[in-house]
Design a protein around this motif. Structure first.
Motif, PDB file in Angstrom:
ATOM      1  N   PHE A   1       7.497  -7.740  12.706  1.00 17.95           N
ATOM      2  CA  PHE A   1       6.373  -8.022  12.387  1.00 17.95           C
ATOM      3  C   PHE A   1       5.823  -6.427  12.848  1.00 17.95           C
ATOM      4  N   THR A   2       5.694  -5.856  12.215  1.00 19.66           N
ATOM      5  CA  THR A   2       4.692  -5.146  12.641  1.00 19.66           C
ATOM      6  C   THR A   2       3.488  -4.400  11.430  1.00 19.66           C
ATOM      7  N   THR A   3       2.199  -4.370  12.439  1.00 24.87           N
ATOM      8  CA  THR A   3       0.964  -3.690  11.356  1.00 24.87           C
ATOM      9  C   THR A   3       0.050  -2.670  11.687  1.00 24.87           C
ATOM     10  N   GLU A   4      -0.531  -2.495  10.797  1.00 22.85           N
ATOM     11  CA  GLU A   4      -0.964  -1.371  10.911  1.00 22.85           C
ATOM     12  C   GLU A   4      -2.935  -1.250  10.278  1.00 22.85           C
ATOM     13  N   VAL A   5      -3.426  -1.199  10.661  1.00 25.10           N
ATOM     14  CA  VAL A   5      -4.950  -0.918  10.332  1.00 25.10           C
ATOM     15  C   VAL A   5      -6.296  -0.795  10.565  1.00 25.10           C
ATOM     16  N   THR A   6      -5.921   0.678   9.535  1.00 25.47           N
ATOM     17  CA  THR A   6      -7.426   1.376   9.615  1.00 25.47           C
ATOM     18  C   THR A   6      -8.465   1.051   9.141  1.00 25.47           C
ATOM     19  N   VAL A   7      -9.617   1.049   9.170  1.00 33.32           N
ATOM     20  CA  VAL A   7     -10.898   1.844   9.170  1.00 33.32           C
ATOM     21  C   VAL A   7     -10.823   3.100   8.790  1.00 33.32           C
ATOM     22  N   VAL A   8     -11.125   2.951   7.362  1.00 31.81           N
ATOM     23  CA  VAL A   8     -10.957   4.603   6.612  1.00 31.81           C
ATOM     24  C   VAL A   8     -12.550   4.430   6.007  1.00 31.81           C
ATOM     25  N   ASP A   9     -13.586   3.729   5.837  1.00 31.04           N
ATOM     26  CA  ASP A   9     -14.911   3.642   5.971  1.00 31.04           C
ATOM     27  C   ASP A   9     -15.454   3.485   6.749  1.00 31.04           C
ATOM     28  N   ALA A  10     -17.068   2.893   6.486  1.00 33.62           N
ATOM     29  CA  ALA A  10     -17.559   1.824   6.861  1.00 33.62           C
ATOM     30  C   ALA A  10     -17.489   0.971   6.045  1.00 33.62           C
ATOM     31  N   ARG A  11     -16.827   0.469   4.669  1.00 28.69           N
ATOM     32  CA  ARG A  11     -16.771  -0.691   3.738  1.00 28.69           C
ATOM     33  C   ARG A  11     -15.434  -0.466   3.574  1.00 28.69           C
ATOM     34  N   SER A  12     -14.259  -0.409   4.514  1.00 33.23           N
ATOM     35  CA  SER A  12     -13.574  -1.167   3.922  1.00 33.23           C
ATOM     36  C   SER A  12     -12.228  -0.784   5.149  1.00 33.23           C
ATOM     37  N   CYS A  13     -10.785  -1.681   4.846  1.00 36.28           N
ATOM     38  CA  CYS A  13      -9.710  -0.902   5.618  1.00 36.28           C
ATOM     39  C   CYS A  13      -8.834  -1.250   5.302  1.00 36.28           C
ATOM     40  N   ARG A  14      -7.525  -0.543   5.244  1.00 35.98           N
ATOM     41  CA  ARG A  14      -6.114  -0.268   5.022  1.00 35.98           C
ATOM     42  C   ARG A  14      -5.274  -1.806   5.800  1.00 35.98           C
ATOM     43  N   MET A  15      -4.923  -2.404   5.575  1.00 33.51           N
ATOM     44  CA  MET A  15      -3.506  -3.039   5.983  1.00 33.51           C
ATOM     45  C   MET A  15      -2.294  -3.053   5.571  1.00 33.51           C
ATOM     46  N   VAL A  16      -1.895  -2.007   7.055  1.00 29.11           N
ATOM     47  CA  VAL A  16       0.314  -2.301   6.025  1.00 29.11           C
ATOM     48  C   VAL A  16       0.916  -3.215   6.907  1.00 29.11           C
ATOM     49  N   LEU A  17       1.442  -4.196   6.472  1.00 29.89           N
ATOM     50  CA  LEU A  17       2.351  -5.096   7.177  1.00 29.89           C
ATOM     51  C   LEU A  17       3.517  -4.777   6.801  1.00 29.89           C
TER      52      LEU A  17
END
Length: 422
Positions: free
Chosen positions: A72-88
């Motif tokens: 179970f791997t997760t990657e969380v990246t804040v794209v800008d000050a208002r959103s983030c991208r989560m890949v599970l």
């Protein structure tokens, strides 16, 4: 009027999901490994819906996998000050049910009502746009991938630096803490592995004699085989500034009383917990006086394996297995990419699939050996991997030093790497 959705800590939600899945996975005979990489955002949305969606996907993976591993791997990246991208990703070494059934399981779960466009793998679940994909290959395994973008209210990066502080990890087998090892090393820790508290106790005398550096953190895996009396002795003999942690499965309590200096926590640890441990270690900096044995390892000390594999499922499974075994991993999708990757940066070894498009594994192996013969590349072992009738003799005739069969078995892979990498 409905109140606005609540803010919640995304990393805590994913950690809780991993903790819920861990006991069921172990009861099902699986080795369950959790890894979180990226930023730590607080997001706005329906926490209950996202929790149920993640839980359902993990539960599906656990229930349909009877042997092997579930990563179970997760990657969380804040794209800008208002959103983030989560890949599970939930990667299994077994073949699960097909995509429509997985999708139906997600949409039919209690409280989660949505629609699925199976042609593009997108679902709209109560205001949450989710991209859901499943790849399964007979005999190889399955990867469930969930991706979505969430609104961010605030966030912190994982930028704490332990400044090479020592962490002792006590687990039998040591690979049980390999995911934790990687996560600590990303934060600047140097780690040493011990099978038992008694093994760690032998280092105390060396430290007291000035021949080693005291750890800033000691973590023991709290399973039934852990001798708590030895662990308590270890905790009492360490300086009081050392963080001593007993990691337990959810719902488990220690079988005996422990010293007051021991912090009992639920495994796996959340990213926030690891940051707190790191920040505390930085407040008690110890000047190194020498190396302990086994020598502590940082992220840069890991040997690097190039995996040449065109199957996306096998790429993930091979990567996770190799990381569990203590290696850093690069991926090449075919033989041409493998040769070019080696020319850019020579690995410590190559795990080479035999059947690949454009340039197969045997051809790529011969090309690499020719570059080494001409002095354009350093020597490194090449290990063949295939489910085809290709024999180990054929692999060796084409420049390979080892051979493993597919689907990959972690013990066989570990033994082959041990033979080839000195």
């Amino acid at each position: 009027m409905q109140p606005p959705p609540d803010e919640f800590d995304l990393s805590q939600l994913l950690t809780r999901s991993a903790r819920l899945a861990l006991p069921a996975a172990q009861a099902n005979g699986l080795q369950f490994l959790f890894d979180y990489e990226g930023d730590l955002p607080w997001v706005r949305g329906d926490e209950a819906v996202l929790t149920e969606l993640v839980h359902d996907l993990l539960a599906e993976g656990v229930s349909m996998t009877s042997t092997g591993h579930l990563f179970f791997t997760t990657e969380v990246t804040v794209v800008d000050a208002r959103s983030c991208r989560m890949v599970l990703r939930a990667a299994s070494t077994a073949v699960l049910r097909d995509a429509p059934q997985i999708s139906a399981a997600c949409n039919a779960s209690q409280g989660v009502r949505g629609r699925l466009d199976e042609s593009v793998g997108r679902a709209h679940v109560q205001g949450l746009d989710v991209e859901l994909s499943l790849q399964t290959f007979p005999g190889d395994g399955t990867v469930i991938r969930l991706e979505c973008t969430l609104p961010v209210t605030r966030w912190i990066p994982q930028q704490a630096d332990a400044r090479q502080a020592r962490a002792w990890l006590v687990a039998d087998p040591p690979s049980a803490f390999e995911s934790l090892t990687r996560r600590l090393q990303r934060l600047g820790w140097y780690t040493s592995a011990f099978r038992t508290p008694a093994d760690a106790l032998t280092q105390i005398a060396q430290i007291q004699a000035g021949r080693g550096t005291a750890p800033a953190l000691v973590v023991a895996r709290g399973v039934s085989g852990l001798p708590l009396d030895e662990f308590s002795t270890l905790a009492l003999r360490l300086p009081r500034t050392v963080q001593v942690v007993l990691a337990l499965l959810p719902g488990i309590v220690p079988e005996a009383a422990l010293p007051a200096t021991v912090d009992v926590r639920v495994a796996p640890f959340s990213p926030q917990e690891l940051l707190e441990m790191t920040e505390l270690a930085c407040s008690h900096t110890v000047t190194p006086t020498g190396e302990t044995r086994p020598a502590p390892l940082g992220l840069s000390d890991r040997k690097r394996i190039l995996v040449a594999e065109d199957n996306p499922v096998n790429q993930i499974v091979a990567k996770e297995m190799l990381q569990v075994l203590g290696f850093e991993v690069a991926i090449a999708a075919d033989g041409f990419e493998a040769v070019e990757s080696c020319r850019r940066e020579a690995p410590d070894a190559v795990l080479m699939d035999i059947q690949m498009p454009r340039l197969d594994g045997l051809q790529a192996s011969r090309a690499l050996r020719e570059l080494q013969r001409r002095g354009e590349l350093p020597e490194f072992p090449i290990i063949g991997a295939t489910a085809s009738p290709t024999t180990s003799e054929e692999c060796r005739a084409n420049g390979m030093q080892g051979f493993v069969s597919k689907p990959l078995d972690m013990n066989e892979l570990a033994n082959e790497l041990r033979e080839c990498i000195r």
